[in-house]
Design a protein around this motif. Structure first.
Motif, PDB file in Angstrom:
ATOM      1  N   UNK A   1       0.841  -1.200   0.000  1.00 17.71           N
ATOM      2  CA  UNK A   1       0.000   0.000   0.000  1.00 17.71           C
ATOM      3  C   UNK A   1       0.879   1.254   0.000  1.00 17.71           C
ATOM      4  N   UNK A   2       0.299   2.391  -0.418  1.00 22.18           N
ATOM      5  CA  UNK A   2       1.099   3.615  -0.543  1.00 22.18           C
ATOM      6  C   UNK A   2       1.660   4.130   0.779  1.00 22.18           C
ATOM      7  N   UNK A   3       1.059   3.780   1.891  1.00 22.87           N
ATOM      8  CA  UNK A   3       1.538   4.238   3.206  1.00 22.87           C
ATOM      9  C   UNK A   3       1.326   3.117   4.211  1.00 22.87           C
TER      10      UNK A   3
ATOM     11  N   UNK B   1      -0.030   3.403   7.031  1.00 20.93           N
ATOM     12  CA  UNK B   1      -1.379   3.553   7.568  1.00 20.93           C
ATOM     13  C   UNK B   1      -2.408   2.880   6.653  1.00 20.93           C
TER      14      UNK B   1
ATOM     15  N   UNK C   1      -2.440  -0.865   6.979  1.00 25.13           N
ATOM     16  CA  UNK C   1      -3.242  -1.274   8.135  1.00 25.13           C
ATOM     17  C   UNK C   1      -4.727  -1.204   7.813  1.00 25.13           C
ATOM     18  N   UNK C   2      -5.106  -0.143   7.118  1.00 21.24           N
ATOM     19  CA  UNK C   2      -6.526   0.046   6.809  1.00 21.24           C
ATOM     20  C   UNK C   2      -7.031  -1.094   5.923  1.00 21.24           C
TER      21      UNK C   2
ATOM     22  N   UNK D   1      -7.231  -4.288   7.864  1.00 21.60           N
ATOM     23  CA  UNK D   1      -8.396  -4.287   8.752  1.00 21.60           C
ATOM     24  C   UNK D   1      -9.671  -4.634   8.003  1.00 21.60           C
TER      25      UNK D   1
ATOM     26  N   UNK E   1      -9.644  -8.266   7.120  1.00 20.69           N
ATOM     27  CA  UNK E   1      -9.936  -9.145   8.257  1.00 20.69           C
ATOM     28  C   UNK E   1     -11.402  -9.098   8.658  1.00 20.69           C
ATOM     29  N   UNK E   2     -12.014  -7.922   8.560  1.00 23.32           N
ATOM     30  CA  UNK E   2     -13.459  -7.842   8.823  1.00 23.32           C
ATOM     31  C   UNK E   2     -14.216  -8.752   7.856  1.00 23.32           C
TER      32      UNK E   2
ATOM     33  N   UNK F   1     -17.907   1.583   8.129  1.00 20.42           N
ATOM     34  CA  UNK F   1     -16.558   2.148   8.209  1.00 20.42           C
ATOM     35  C   UNK F   1     -15.768   1.885   6.924  1.00 20.42           C
TER      36      UNK F   1
ATOM     37  N   UNK G   1     -16.905   4.351   4.376  1.00 20.92           N
ATOM     38  CA  UNK G   1     -16.423   5.693   4.685  1.00 20.92           C
ATOM     39  C   UNK G   1     -14.967   5.855   4.228  1.00 20.92           C
ATOM     40  N   UNK G   2     -14.198   4.809   4.471  1.00 20.46           N
ATOM     41  CA  UNK G   2     -12.779   4.850   4.109  1.00 20.46           C
ATOM     42  C   UNK G   2     -12.597   4.903   2.588  1.00 20.46           C
TER      43      UNK G   2
ATOM     44  N   UNK H   1     -11.509   7.944  -0.235  1.00 24.07           N
ATOM     45  CA  UNK H   1     -10.416   7.842  -1.210  1.00 24.07           C
ATOM     46  C   UNK H   1     -10.901   8.095  -2.637  1.00 24.07           C
TER      47      UNK H   1
END
Lengths: 94, 251
Positions: free
Chosen positions: B33-35, B37, B40-41, B44, B47-48, B137, B140-141, B145
């Motif tokens: 991923x580009x960052x 953070x 992690x997003x 996540x 995993x959900x 969520x 929203x994320x 983007x």
């Protein structure tokens, strides 16, 4: 990779009645994504119920070289500690 | 080919497969991923989705009644037995491509889980409440983007529009209920049709992102009944590699 993404300081309130506490920082393009990143990084194990993010550059920090002048004068002022007060026995905890 | 006779079992497997395959795709982003953070997003969200798939597979095992656990459905079925819609098996492409895929999916997933909260099936209704919150969520994320990329620089706009153009043929299948679903709906086991609400939500997101919805595109379908694009085979090979090499292994 995105060296131009600013840094944000993340504050987390663990539960109602406590204050927000600094828990770390994230990089993000804006406040909304900083909040999302903070949520992902710092609340994975139910650590909190409220998040703040603040641009790191807005934090004005004390200079480590000023430690002596800022903090040492508190050293010998024991009268500022309420050590000589007797607590009534009815008060269990303060 | 869809050989699942019980409509409710087929429905549960379809959505379990949808979640598992998309989870695997998102997992492929980890370390890319580009960052940090964003790594992690995406992990996540992945995993959900994996958690949703596990619940659905476990329930599928109960409905089927042949003693199969969640692992059976994930590891021991071939690509023609998977009933996920085509969109989720499409390769990641660049980051904008992945976000477009995700927003098309999440708009549908949010409406789907919302509609499932009133299902007469207690297991599905309970899962729906949790999955709806998770999906809110996710949406929203990725919606954030898509708007930022679409309404960003010339290059980010170009990449987001290219992603939308490439993935649009697979989008309609998400909201085209398989024939089996009609009986489930009249029995109150699944919720209302989400097609119109999805079209409106997607149109609003793309308008805000200054992206243009393609017109006159031939919609692709077949995933819900086990007719897949060539991309699913490789994804499953990777997903099932360890289980195939060491059948029955415990860890």
């Amino acid at each position: 990779m995105n060296a131009d993404w600013p840094r944000w300081e993340v504050f987390l309130r663990a539960r109602r009645g406590l204050s927000h506490t600094h828990v770390g920082s994230v990089h993000a393009a804006d406040g909304e994504t900083a909040l999302q990143a903070g949520r992902d990084l710092f609340t994975r194990r139910q650590e909190g119920i409220s998040l703040w993010v603040v641009p790191s550059e807005q934090v004005v920090a004390s200079d480590p070289d000023d430690q002596d002048s800022l903090f040492e004068p508190a050293d010998d002022k024991s009268f500022r500690f309420p050590t000589s007060f007797e607590l009534p026995s009815e008060v269990d905890q303060m | 080919m869809n050989t699942v006779a019980d409509p409710l079992l087929a429905h549960v497997l379809r959505h379990g497969d949808r979640a598992l395959v998309l989870s695997q795709r998102l997992g492929q982003w980890i370390t890319h991923a580009p960052e940090l953070e964003e790594d992690m997003a995406l992990a996540n969200i992945s995993l959900d989705l994996l958690g949703q798939a596990r619940h659905l597979y476990t329930y599928a095992g109960e409905l089927e009644g042949q003693g199969h656990d969640e692992d059976h459905f994930a590891y021991w079925r071939t690509s023609t037995e998977f009933l996920n819609p085509l969109l989720v098996e499409q390769p990641n492409g660049d980051f904008a491509h992945t976000m477009i895929r995700q927003v098309l999916h999440d708009h549908a997933a949010l409406l789907y889980w919302q509609s499932m909260t009133t299902s007469r099936d207690q297991t599905l209704a309970a899962l729906a409440v949790r999955a709806r919150n998770e999906t809110e969520f996710h949406l929203r994320h990725c919606r954030g983007w898509v708007v930022r990329l679409g309404d960003g620089t010339d290059e980010s706009h170009r990449r987001a529009q290219a992603g939308l153009d490439a993935l649009w043929p697979y989008a309609e299948e998400l909201i085209t209920a398989p024939a089996d679903d009609a009986a489930l709906r009249s029995d109150g086991l699944i919720g209302d049709d989400i097609a119109d609400a999805w079209r409106a939500d997607v149109a609003a997101t793309m308008a805000e992102a200054t992206l243009t919805l393609p017109v006159g595109v031939t919609a692709q379908s077949g995933g819900w009944t086990g007719h897949h694009s060539e991309h699913l085979e490789g994804l499953l090979q990777e997903l099932q590699e360890v289980a195939s090499a060491f059948p029955g292994a415990k860890w």
